[in-house]
Design an enzyme around this catalytic site. Structure first.
Site, short mmCIF file in Angstrom:
data_model
loop_
_atom_site.label_atom_id
_atom_site.label_comp_id
_atom_site.label_asym_id
_atom_site.label_seq_id
_atom_site.Cartn_x
_atom_site.Cartn_y
_atom_site.Cartn_z
N SER A 1 0.81 -1.23 0.00
CA SER A 1 0.00 0.00 0.00
C SER A 1 0.84 1.28 0.00
CB SER A 1 -0.95 0.01 1.21
OG SER A 1 -0.22 0.17 2.41
N LYS B 1 1.50 4.56 7.06
CA LYS B 1 0.97 5.35 5.95
C LYS B 1 1.62 6.73 5.98
CE LYS B 1 -2.28 2.22 5.08
NZ LYS B 1 -2.20 1.33 3.90
#
Length: 206
Positions: free
Chosen positions: A48, A102
């Protein structure tokens, strides 16, 4: 003779344990406390954050970047700043508590729009070139091979909150799905990749 020697060694072994067990236990406790509060590492589970991070990457994490915490708790003893746009942060998902990594793309007060994978913050597009954005002086390469994922239509980040996204915008379970993250619950700031599968040791700053 062997049995006698074995029996005679038992008291000395017990004495050694009594003498050394407490210092060893204290040392291990301090080691785990330092890992929990000062520095740690994180193994990237998915793609991701490609191309910045690859699956299997091992990342060094500064646990003091946003404050010093009481070991093994979320209690902050000393504030040391807040996550900033462009930081790669480690935190627990608001959805299920899974530890995630993230990029922080927006902080409190920011007006955010996302279209086809590209961000605009406070009316200013961050796109610099094809599949590249700029967070201040930091250039970030994106992976848009699977598109940009869900768009965001002009939201304002409330006080104490952060918006986090993956650099692989079309294949990232991030703030577009689980919502905003509490800034005070971010564990630490990822500093560098220190091991990459297939390549071995490195020090690639993030």
């Amino acid at each position: 003779m062997n049995e006698t020697a074995a029996v005679s060694r038992l008291p000395s072994a017990r004495a050694w344990l009594r003498r050394e067990a407490l210092p060893l236990a204290v040392m291990l406790l301090l080691l785990f406390a330092a890992r929990d509060s000062l520095a740690n590492h994180y193994q990237v589970p998915s793609g991701s954050m490609q191309p910045t991070l690859q699956p299997g990457d091992r990342v060094a994490v500064d646990m003091r970047a946003y404050g010093l915490r009481l070991p093994f708790t979320n209690v902050r003893l000393l504030a040391n700043g807040q996550p900033q746009r462009g930081d790669v942060a480690v935190f627990d998902s608001p959805a299920d508590g899974t530890r995630l990594i993230k990029r922080v793309v927006a902080v409190a007060g920011d007006h955010v729009a996302l279209h086809e994978g590209y961000l605009s913050i406070n009316g200013q597009p961050l796109q610099q070139s094809l599949a590249h954005e700029a967070f201040g002086g930091k250039q970030v390469q994106l992976d848009l091979d699977e598109g940009g994922g869900p768009d965001i239509t002009d939201i304002t980040i409330p006080a104490g909150k952060l918006l986090v996204l993956g650099d692989h915008r079309g294949n990232s379970f991030d703030g577009r799905f689980f919502g905003l993250v509490d800034a005070d619950t971010v564990y630490g700031k990822a500093l560098a990749v220190y091991w990459r599968r297939g390549d071995g040791p490195r020090w690639q700053r993030l």
